[in-house]
Design an enzyme around this catalytic site. Structure first.
Site, PDB file in Angstrom:
ATOM      1  N   ALA A   1       0.864  -1.185   0.000  1.00 51.84           N
ATOM      2  CA  ALA A   1       0.000   0.000   0.000  1.00 51.84           C
ATOM      3  C   ALA A   1       0.894   1.227   0.000  1.00 51.84           C
ATOM      4  O   ALA A   1       2.049   1.170   0.453  1.00 51.84           O
ATOM      5  CB  ALA A   1      -0.882  -0.011   1.244  1.00 51.84           C
TER       6      ALA A   1
ATOM      7  N   GLY B   1       0.665  -5.088   0.568  1.00 56.53           N
ATOM      8  CA  GLY B   1      -0.527  -5.131  -0.288  1.00 56.53           C
ATOM      9  C   GLY B   1      -0.220  -5.677  -1.670  1.00 56.53           C
ATOM     10  O   GLY B   1      -1.104  -6.226  -2.339  1.00 56.53           O
TER      11      GLY B   1
ATOM     12  N   GLU C   1      -0.313  -9.321  -1.225  1.00 61.78           N
ATOM     13  CA  GLU C   1      -1.730  -9.699  -1.081  1.00 61.78           C
ATOM     14  C   GLU C   1      -2.445  -9.684  -2.434  1.00 61.78           C
ATOM     15  O   GLU C   1      -3.288 -10.537  -2.702  1.00 61.78           O
ATOM     16  CB  GLU C   1      -2.415  -8.736  -0.099  1.00 61.78           C
ATOM     17  CG  GLU C   1      -1.929  -8.951   1.331  1.00 61.78           C
ATOM     18  CD  GLU C   1      -2.386  -7.862   2.282  1.00 61.78           C
ATOM     19  OE1 GLU C   1      -2.367  -6.672   1.885  1.00 61.78           O
ATOM     20  OE2 GLU C   1      -2.756  -8.191   3.417  1.00 61.78           O
TER      21      GLU C   1
ATOM     22  N   GLU D   1       4.529  -5.381   6.811  1.00 63.95           N
ATOM     23  CA  GLU D   1       3.732  -4.350   7.503  1.00 63.95           C
ATOM     24  C   GLU D   1       4.190  -4.123   8.938  1.00 63.95           C
ATOM     25  O   GLU D   1       4.108  -3.018   9.468  1.00 63.95           O
ATOM     26  CB  GLU D   1       2.239  -4.740   7.489  1.00 63.95           C
ATOM     27  CG  GLU D   1       1.563  -4.613   6.130  1.00 63.95           C
ATOM     28  CD  GLU D   1       1.636  -5.877   5.282  1.00 63.95           C
ATOM     29  OE1 GLU D   1       2.487  -6.744   5.558  1.00 63.95           O
ATOM     30  OE2 GLU D   1       0.829  -5.980   4.328  1.00 63.95           O
TER      31      GLU D   1
HETATM   32  N1  CO8 Z   1       4.583   3.249  -0.228  1.00 65.78           N
HETATM   33  C1  CO8 Z   1       4.977   4.452  -0.713  1.00 65.78           C
HETATM   34  N2  CO8 Z   1       6.177   4.644  -1.300  1.00 65.78           N
HETATM   35  C2  CO8 Z   1       7.001   3.594  -1.394  1.00 65.78           C
HETATM   36  C3  CO8 Z   1       6.646   2.320  -0.920  1.00 65.78           C
HETATM   37  C4  CO8 Z   1       5.367   2.177  -0.317  1.00 65.78           C
HETATM   38  N3  CO8 Z   1       4.901   0.991   0.127  1.00 65.78           N
HETATM   39  N4  CO8 Z   1       7.664   1.471  -1.144  1.00 65.78           N
HETATM   40  C5  CO8 Z   1       8.632   2.199  -1.745  1.00 65.78           C
HETATM   41  N5  CO8 Z   1       8.235   3.472  -1.899  1.00 65.78           N
HETATM   42  C6  CO8 Z   1       8.965   4.568  -2.498  1.00 65.78           C
HETATM   43  C7  CO8 Z   1      10.059   5.077  -1.577  1.00 65.78           C
HETATM   44  O1  CO8 Z   1       9.526   5.982  -0.631  1.00 65.78           O
HETATM   45  C8  CO8 Z   1      11.008   5.711  -2.559  1.00 65.78           C
HETATM   46  O2  CO8 Z   1      10.476   6.957  -2.923  1.00 65.78           O
HETATM   47  P1  CO8 Z   1      11.421   8.296  -2.896  1.00 65.78           P
HETATM   48  O3  CO8 Z   1      12.464   8.035  -3.921  1.00 65.78           O
HETATM   49  O4  CO8 Z   1      10.480   9.397  -3.249  1.00 65.78           O
HETATM   50  O5  CO8 Z   1      11.991   8.381  -1.529  1.00 65.78           O
HETATM   51  C9  CO8 Z   1      10.923   4.802  -3.765  1.00 65.78           C
HETATM   52  O6  CO8 Z   1       9.685   4.103  -3.641  1.00 65.78           O
HETATM   53  C10 CO8 Z   1      12.032   3.796  -3.830  1.00 65.78           C
HETATM   54  O7  CO8 Z   1      12.071   3.093  -2.604  1.00 65.78           O
HETATM   55  P2  CO8 Z   1      13.417   2.899  -1.769  1.00 65.78           P
HETATM   56  O8  CO8 Z   1      14.337   4.070  -1.958  1.00 65.78           O
HETATM   57  O9  CO8 Z   1      13.032   2.575  -0.353  1.00 65.78           O
HETATM   58  O10 CO8 Z   1      14.022   1.625  -2.512  1.00 65.78           O
HETATM   59  P3  CO8 Z   1      14.980   0.515  -1.899  1.00 65.78           P
HETATM   60  O11 CO8 Z   1      15.432  -0.301  -3.061  1.00 65.78           O
HETATM   61  O12 CO8 Z   1      16.016   1.123  -1.024  1.00 65.78           O
HETATM   62  O13 CO8 Z   1      14.029  -0.383  -0.952  1.00 65.78           O
HETATM   63  C11 CO8 Z   1      12.026  -1.602  -0.402  1.00 65.78           C
HETATM   64  C12 CO8 Z   1      12.999  -1.138  -1.520  1.00 65.78           C
HETATM   65  C13 CO8 Z   1      12.738  -2.579   0.523  1.00 65.78           C
HETATM   66  C14 CO8 Z   1      10.842  -2.284  -1.095  1.00 65.78           C
HETATM   67  C15 CO8 Z   1      11.557  -0.385   0.407  1.00 65.78           C
HETATM   68  O14 CO8 Z   1      11.121   0.628  -0.479  1.00 65.78           O
HETATM   69  C16 CO8 Z   1      10.444  -0.671   1.361  1.00 65.78           C
HETATM   70  O15 CO8 Z   1      10.679  -1.236   2.423  1.00 65.78           O
HETATM   71  N6  CO8 Z   1       9.191  -0.261   1.030  1.00 65.78           N
HETATM   72  C17 CO8 Z   1       8.055  -0.396   1.901  1.00 65.78           C
HETATM   73  C18 CO8 Z   1       7.541  -1.825   1.906  1.00 65.78           C
HETATM   74  C19 CO8 Z   1       6.387  -1.955   2.876  1.00 65.78           C
HETATM   75  O16 CO8 Z   1       6.509  -1.726   4.048  1.00 65.78           O
HETATM   76  N7  CO8 Z   1       5.217  -2.357   2.362  1.00 65.78           N
HETATM   77  C20 CO8 Z   1       4.018  -2.542   3.155  1.00 65.78           C
HETATM   78  C21 CO8 Z   1       3.192  -1.295   3.126  1.00 65.78           C
HETATM   79  S1  CO8 Z   1       1.749  -1.396   4.166  1.00 65.78           S
HETATM   80  C22 CO8 Z   1       0.694  -2.394   3.279  1.00 65.78           C
HETATM   81  O17 CO8 Z   1       0.972  -2.830   2.205  1.00 65.78           O
HETATM   82  C23 CO8 Z   1      -0.637  -2.666   3.940  1.00 65.78           C
HETATM   83  C24 CO8 Z   1      -1.605  -3.265   2.927  1.00 65.78           C
HETATM   84  C25 CO8 Z   1      -2.991  -3.155   3.469  1.00 65.78           C
HETATM   85  C26 CO8 Z   1      -4.039  -3.409   2.356  1.00 65.78           C
HETATM   86  C27 CO8 Z   1      -5.426  -3.131   2.868  1.00 65.78           C
HETATM   87  C28 CO8 Z   1      -6.487  -3.311   1.755  1.00 65.78           C
HETATM   88  C29 CO8 Z   1      -7.905  -3.237   2.288  1.00 65.78           C
END
Ligand code: CO8
Length: 263
Positions: free
Chosen positions: A71, A114, A117, A137
C-alpha cells in the site's frame, strides 16, 4: 462494470494481446505502491476485460524492479481508523474477487505487503528469479489488511506465515515456489513472456469451464470440504448444459480439435 469507468488511466497501462488482457502497474518511482487511484484503475480495467468476450485471461504485472511494494505508505500514514474504514479498499477487493476469468500475476522484484496480497489474490503467479515476497507491515507498525494473514497462511502454512508476518521474513522466488505460493520461476528476461504464454494457452480453453473451475478452486480455500464438493458437483452438472461440453466431447470422439463458443 463500475458506473464511471475512467476513460484514461494514470497509474496503469493496459493492452490486449490476442485473447489476453495485460495490466501493468505503472508507478515505477514509488515501486508501484498501491494508492487508491491505482487500485480503482486496476479493478476497473479487470472488470472491463472480464466483460469483453474477446478476452479469456488476464495478466497483472509491474516492472523488473517491483511488482508492487505494498500500500502507498505516504497516502495512509496520517489516516485515522475511520478514514481507513471509509476507504473504498474493501469494495475494490470484493470487485477483484468477483472477476470470473483467470488472473495471472507476473511478478519480478519486490512483491510486498498489499502487493503480495494482490499477487496472492490472483489465480496463479509466474515469478522472475529476482522476485521477493513478503508481508513487511510489521516494520511500519501495522499488520496485513488485504487478506495477507488469511491467504498467505492457507498457502504456505501457519509456521512460515507467522515468520513472514511477525518478523518480516522475505521469500526468494525459488522458496516461494517450494512453498506453493508461485507456479513457475523463470529468468527475469522471460517472466512476462512466460506469464503471457500461460495466459494465452488458458484463453484458448473452453471459456465457461475455465471460469467455473476457477470459482470452484478458489472456493476450496474458504469453505468446508463438504460444501466445496457440493459446489463442484453443481458446477460440473451445469457444464453439461453448455454447447462447449457437447462440442468438446463430440470433437474428442470425432478426433478433431474442438471449437469453443463460450456458450
Ligand atoms: N509506499 C509508498 N512509497 C514507497 C513504498 C510504499 N509501500 N515502497 C517504496 N516506496 C517509495 C520510496 O519511498 C522511494 O520513494 P522516494 O524516492 O520518493 O523516496 C521509492 O519508492 C524507492 O524506494 P526505496 O528508496 O526505499 O528503494 P529501496 O530499493 O532502497 O528499498 C524496499 C525497496 C525494501 C521495497 C523499500 O522501499 C520498502 O521497504 N518499502 C516499503 C515496503 C512496505 O513496508 N510495504 C508494506 C506497506 S503497508 C501495506 O501494504 C498494507 C496493505 C494493506 C491493504 C489493505 C487493503 C484493504
Amino acid at each position: 462494470m463500475s458506473d464511471n469507468p475512467p476513460q484514461t488511466y494514470q497509474n496503469i497501462l493496459i493492452r490486449q494481446e490476442g485473447k489476453v488482457g495485460l495490466i501493468q502497474l505503472n508507478r515505477p518511482k514509488a515501486l508501484n505502491a498501491l494508492n487508491s487511484q491505482t487500485r480503482a484503475e486496476l479493478v476497473d480495467a479487470l472488470e472491463t476485460f472480464d466483460a469483453d468476450e474477446d478476452i479469456g485471461c488476464m495478466v497483472i504485472t509491474g516492472n523488473e524492479r517491483a511488482f508492487a511494494a505494498g500500500a502507498d505508505i505516504k497516502q495512509i500514514a496520517d489516516l485515522s481508523p475511520v478514514d481507513i474504514m471509509n476507504m473504498p479498499w474493501v469494495d475494490y477487493w470484493n470487485r477483484f474477487l468477483s472477476i470470473r476469468k483467470p488472473i495471472i500475476a507476473a511478478v519480478s522484484g519486490w512483491c510486498l505487503g498489499g502487493g503480495c496480497e494482490l499477487a496472492l489474490a490472483c489465480d496463479m503467479i509466474v515469478a522472475s528469479e529476482s522476485a521477493r515476497f513478503g508481508q513487511p507491515e510489521i516494520s511500519v507498525g501495522i499488520m496485513p489488511g488485504g487478506g495477507g494473514t488469511q491467504r498467505l497462511t492457507r498457502t504456505v502454512g501457519k509456521a512460515l506465515a507467522m515468520e513472514m508476518t511477525l518478523n518480516n521474513r522475505h521469500l526468494k522466488a525459488e522458496e516461494a515456489r517450494h512453498y506453493g505460493l508461485v507456479n513457475r520461476v523463470v529468468a527475469v528476461e522471460t517472466y512476462l513472456d512466460e506469464a503471457m504464454q500461460l495466459a494465452a494457452e488458458i484463453a484458448e480453453r473452453a471459456p465457461v469451464a475455465v471460469c467455473l473451475a476457477k470459482e470452484a478452486i478458489n472456493k476450496a480455500l474458504e469453505t468446508s470440504l463438504n460444501e466445496g464438493l457440493h459446489l463442484e458437483r453443481r458446477l460440473f452438472s451445469m457444464l453439461f448444459a453448455t454447447e462447449d461440453q457437447k462440442e468438446g466431447m463430440a470433437a474428442f470422439i470425432e478426433k478433431r480439435p474442438a471449437e469453443w463458443k463460450g456458450k
